[in-house]
Write a protein that holds these residues in place. Structure first.
Motif, PDB file in Angstrom:
ATOM      1  N   PRO A 291       5.207  -1.149  -4.033  1.00 31.06           N
ATOM      2  CA  PRO A 291       4.105  -1.749  -3.268  1.00 31.06           C
ATOM      3  C   PRO A 291       4.114  -3.271  -3.289  1.00 31.06           C
ATOM      4  CG  PRO A 291       3.306   0.128  -4.502  1.00 31.06           C
ATOM      5  CD  PRO A 291       4.714  -0.103  -4.943  1.00 31.06           C
ATOM      6  N   MET A 292       4.406  -3.883  -4.453  1.00 33.04           N
ATOM      7  CA  MET A 292       4.412  -5.346  -4.500  1.00 33.04           C
ATOM      8  C   MET A 292       5.598  -5.912  -3.719  1.00 33.04           C
ATOM      9  SD  MET A 292       3.753  -7.879  -7.747  1.00 33.04           S
ATOM     10  CE  MET A 292       5.319  -7.646  -8.586  1.00 33.04           C
ATOM     11  N   GLU A 351     -10.949  -2.580   2.842  1.00 32.51           N
ATOM     12  CA  GLU A 351      -9.829  -1.973   3.550  1.00 32.51           C
ATOM     13  C   GLU A 351      -8.722  -2.995   3.772  1.00 32.51           C
ATOM     14  OE1 GLU A 351      -7.202   0.261   5.105  1.00 32.51           O
ATOM     15  OE2 GLU A 351      -9.098   1.160   4.476  1.00 32.51           O
ATOM     16  N   ILE A 352      -7.600  -2.850   3.080  1.00 31.50           N
ATOM     17  CA  ILE A 352      -6.485  -3.781   3.207  1.00 31.50           C
ATOM     18  C   ILE A 352      -5.520  -3.324   4.299  1.00 31.50           C
ATOM     19  CG2 ILE A 352      -4.463  -4.703   2.015  1.00 31.50           C
ATOM     20  CD1 ILE A 352      -6.107  -4.703  -0.541  1.00 31.50           C
ATOM     21  N   ARG A 353      -5.246  -2.034   4.334  1.00 30.62           N
ATOM     22  CA  ARG A 353      -4.289  -1.514   5.314  1.00 30.62           C
ATOM     23  C   ARG A 353      -4.762  -1.767   6.744  1.00 30.62           C
ATOM     24  NH1 ARG A 353      -3.058   3.229   8.137  1.00 30.62           N
ATOM     25  NH2 ARG A 353      -0.819   3.723   8.218  1.00 30.62           N
ATOM     26  N   GLY A 354      -6.056  -1.555   6.991  1.00 29.55           N
ATOM     27  CA  GLY A 354      -6.595  -1.769   8.332  1.00 29.55           C
ATOM     28  C   GLY A 354      -6.443  -3.214   8.790  1.00 29.55           C
ATOM     29  N   LYS A 355      -6.654  -4.155   7.862  1.00 27.88           N
ATOM     30  CA  LYS A 355      -6.492  -5.570   8.211  1.00 27.88           C
ATOM     31  C   LYS A 355      -5.043  -5.865   8.585  1.00 27.88           C
ATOM     32  CE  LYS A 355     -10.063  -7.069   4.957  1.00 27.88           C
ATOM     33  NZ  LYS A 355     -10.301  -7.822   3.696  1.00 27.88           N
ATOM     34  N   LEU A 356      -4.112  -5.304   7.818  1.00 32.91           N
ATOM     35  CA  LEU A 356      -2.708  -5.581   8.081  1.00 32.91           C
ATOM     36  C   LEU A 356      -2.234  -4.940   9.381  1.00 32.91           C
ATOM     37  CD1 LEU A 356      -1.355  -5.196   4.445  1.00 32.91           C
ATOM     38  CD2 LEU A 356      -1.356  -7.293   5.811  1.00 32.91           C
ATOM     39  N   VAL A 357      -2.738  -3.745   9.673  1.00 31.22           N
ATOM     40  CA  VAL A 357      -2.382  -3.108  10.952  1.00 31.22           C
ATOM     41  C   VAL A 357      -2.912  -3.944  12.119  1.00 31.22           C
ATOM     42  CG1 VAL A 357      -2.789  -1.097  12.417  1.00 31.22           C
ATOM     43  CG2 VAL A 357      -2.217  -0.783  10.003  1.00 31.22           C
ATOM     44  N   ALA A 358      -4.175  -4.354  12.014  1.00 29.72           N
ATOM     45  CA  ALA A 358      -4.754  -5.193  13.067  1.00 29.72           C
ATOM     46  C   ALA A 358      -4.015  -6.523  13.170  1.00 29.72           C
ATOM     47  CB  ALA A 358      -6.236  -5.429  12.791  1.00 29.72           C
ATOM     48  N   ALA A 464       5.648  -2.210  11.349  1.00 27.35           N
ATOM     49  CA  ALA A 464       6.332  -1.022  10.847  1.00 27.35           C
ATOM     50  C   ALA A 464       6.259  -0.946   9.324  1.00 27.35           C
ATOM     51  CB  ALA A 464       7.784  -1.031  11.312  1.00 27.35           C
ATOM     52  N   VAL A 465       6.484  -2.083   8.629  1.00 32.18           N
ATOM     53  CA  VAL A 465       6.409  -2.099   7.165  1.00 32.18           C
ATOM     54  C   VAL A 465       5.011  -1.720   6.699  1.00 32.18           C
ATOM     55  CG1 VAL A 465       6.538  -3.602   5.133  1.00 32.18           C
ATOM     56  CG2 VAL A 465       8.269  -3.778   6.917  1.00 32.18           C
ATOM     57  N   THR A 466       3.999  -2.184   7.391  1.00 33.33           N
ATOM     58  CA  THR A 466       2.618  -1.863   7.017  1.00 33.33           C
ATOM     59  C   THR A 466       2.328  -0.381   7.186  1.00 33.33           C
ATOM     60  OG1 THR A 466       1.887  -4.084   7.667  1.00 33.33           O
ATOM     61  CG2 THR A 466       0.202  -2.370   7.504  1.00 33.33           C
ATOM     62  N   LEU A 467       2.732   0.180   8.309  1.00 27.53           N
ATOM     63  CA  LEU A 467       2.443   1.586   8.575  1.00 27.53           C
ATOM     64  C   LEU A 467       3.162   2.516   7.601  1.00 27.53           C
ATOM     65  CD1 LEU A 467       2.575   1.580  12.493  1.00 27.53           C
ATOM     66  CD2 LEU A 467       0.540   1.710  11.038  1.00 27.53           C
ATOM     67  N   LEU A 468       4.322   2.091   7.108  1.00 20.68           N
ATOM     68  CA  LEU A 468       5.092   2.936   6.198  1.00 20.68           C
ATOM     69  C   LEU A 468       4.647   2.816   4.740  1.00 20.68           C
ATOM     70  CD1 LEU A 468       8.680   2.356   7.666  1.00 20.68           C
ATOM     71  CD2 LEU A 468       7.277   4.424   7.881  1.00 20.68           C
ATOM     72  N   ASP A 469       3.808   1.836   4.413  1.00 25.07           N
ATOM     73  CA  ASP A 469       3.382   1.600   3.035  1.00 25.07           C
ATOM     74  C   ASP A 469       2.104   2.380   2.733  1.00 25.07           C
ATOM     75  OD1 ASP A 469       2.844   0.698   0.523  1.00 25.07           O
ATOM     76  OD2 ASP A 469       2.695  -1.420   1.046  1.00 25.07           O
ATOM     77  N   ARG A 470       2.260   3.552   2.128  1.00 24.43           N
ATOM     78  CA  ARG A 470       1.108   4.407   1.831  1.00 24.43           C
ATOM     79  C   ARG A 470       0.282   3.903   0.651  1.00 24.43           C
ATOM     80  NH1 ARG A 470       3.652  10.546   2.455  1.00 24.43           N
ATOM     81  NH2 ARG A 470       4.346  10.317   4.649  1.00 24.43           N
TER      82      ARG A 470
END
Length: 484
Positions: A291-292, A351-358, A464-470
């Motif tokens: 993750p890091m 929410e971190i993932r949502g920010k990165l996707v946006a 793509a990197v963001t979407l693949l990082d669960r």
């Protein structure tokens, strides 16, 4: 050593030790607000100096009679010094505490500002920028170290307001830098951009002396991180980065020896760090912390686009669109405002993932919009493109910083924060190399469009990197639980 990923997973399952009966009144008092002013002011020294120079390259070149290929070293010198200095100083912060390194670093900023203001030649000015890069490398790792220390002291896991303030300050100052630089040049010439570091340095020294803790409380988690400083590891790390970046600044076949040197230094660094008991960068932990590593990659991709825009769009406004430095800086002002508004509105959300996707989606849109501009574009269109680019800058930097806060080993938060900045400046160096390649014949519209396609490819990869990082979902759950 337990990996940060495992610690995150356990924190989701582990109930409070008191069975959930702890109240806010039982906890220590909140974050020490006296620390906020020196933390914020010190941490913005680097982004303001790295961004103001964008509108000064042409005036400085005119003053010394040097071409853009030589004035570009003013940008590269600071990035080179910072990319090496941030993790090195961050490790020293983890070892010796934040106060000492903060005061030494901010002192160097004032000295570098004075030397730059008095510089008789371009070479002297480049040397001042190198010193400035090392001086500005201390405050951000020190701030992250203090944030983590205060979180442990108060019993809170995520001081969201402080992390948000740091991100907003850094992001906003980075994008407002060209505007500020243009105003300073208009008021007193390019030397004022160096002179302004003197009062900033003095303010940091006063605030740091009065407010930063002189003797930090002992921390059992840091016991293993406070041994001997790995000077050989730091030297190999510096050799690896310097040779790599020198090649990126001017990639051509005649400089083949630089990537070879980088590969040799990388091998030596890896062997060294895997053998010593107290390595500069613990590759065993870092290698097991997917993750890091993903956060570092996102940081690289985010800032490649951000700096390519700054160092591509800004000179195009002056040369391709025909604006003067002051007006070009003002055109970019709305970019900083949009970044500020977005960071402020979303900073406290867990929410971190949502920010990165946006952020990835908006970065794609901004890069695509850059393909629409030409030498006849209206100022309103140019401003709109800047506003659109400000949105991902307000989202990505904050989200990556918050993700790293939870993913890094607490005992090495300073060096991890320094590495995050190193990847930021690796992105800047990549952007610098791309800009030089696409603007080989000047800052023309055709070169800007080719640069935009390069940025667009990076933005797609970022998404793509963001979407693949669960793992980002788990980090968000930890943050939400801590706030609850």
């Amino acid at each position: 050593m337990t990996s940060p990923t495992a610690r995150l997973s356990r924190s989701l399952r582990r109930p409070p030790e008191d069975g959930g009966r702890e109240t806010r009144q039982d906890r220590p008092e909140g974050f020490n607000r006296k620390l906020i002013a020196p933390m914020l002011l010190g941490s913005v020294l680097n982004p303001v100096n790295s961004s103001m120079i964008a509108v000064a390259l042409i005036p400085i070149g005119t003053a010394f009679g040097t071409p853009p290929s030589q004035t570009a070293w003013l940008v590269s010198a600071l990035y080179l010094a910072t990319a090496v200095g941030q993790p090195v100083v961050g490790r020293l912060v983890d070892t010796y505490g934040p106060r000492r390194l903060y005061l030494i670093g901010t002192s160097l900023v004032g000295i570098a500002g004075l030397l730059g203001a008095l510089a008789p030649s371009l070479g002297f000015l480049i040397a001042a920028r190198v010193l400035l890069g090392f001086g500005t490398s201390a405050a951000y790792p020190a701030s992250m170290h203090l944030t983590r220390s205060e979180a442990r002291r108060t019993g809170g896991d995520s001081p969201a307001g402080v992390l948000t303030a740091l991100a907003i300050a850094n992001q906003t100052v980075a994008v407002i830098g060209p505007t500020l630089g243009g105003l300073l040049i208009g008021a007193g010439g390019w030397r004022t951009m160096f002179t302004v570091n003197i009062p900033l340095s003095l303010a940091c020294l006063v605030l740091g002396t009065l407010r930063l803790p002189r003797h930090p409380a002992p921390d059992r988690e840091q016991t293993s991180a406070t041994g001997r400083v790995d000077l050989a590891g730091m030297a190999l790390f510096a050799a690896m980065l310097v040779s790599l970046m020198l090649f990126l600044m001017s990639p051509r076949l005649a400089r083949w020896y630089l990537p070879v040197l980088a590969a040799v230094a990388t091998t030596g660094f890896a062997v060294r760090e895997l053998r010593v008991p107290e390595p500069f960068i613990d590759l065993r932990v870092l290698g097991g912390n997917g993750p890091m590593l993903a956060t570092f990659v996102r940081q690289l991709l985010s800032y490649t686009a951000a700096y390519a825009f700054m160092y591509g769009f800004t000179p195009w406004l002056e040369e391709g669109r025909g604006l003067n430095a002051s007006v070009a800086g003002l055109v970019l002002l709305p970019l900083s405002l949009s970044a500020l508004l977005v960071s402020g509105a979303t900073g406290r959300r867990s929410e971190i993932r949502g920010k990165l996707v946006a952020g990835g989606l908006f970065q794609i849109a901004a890069c695509a919009a850059l393909l629409l501009v030409d030498s006849g574009s209206s100022l309103w269109l140019l401003v709109a493109v800047g506003v659109l680019m400000g949105i991902p800058q307000g989202l990505n930097g904050l989200a990556n910083q918050n993700a790293l806060y939870h993913q890094a080993d607490p005992a090495r938060i300073g060096s991890a924060a320094g590495l995050l900045r190193t990847f930021m400046y690796l992105g800047a160096m990549t952007a610098s190399a791309a800009t030089a390649a696409f603007f080989g014949e000047g800052a023309r519209t055709g070169g800007l469009h080719r640069l935009a396609l390069f940025m667009l490819a990076g933005a797609v990869l970022l998404l793509a990197v963001t979407l693949l990082d669960r793992s980002l979902h788990r980090v968000g759950l930890v943050t939400a639980r801590a706030r609850a």
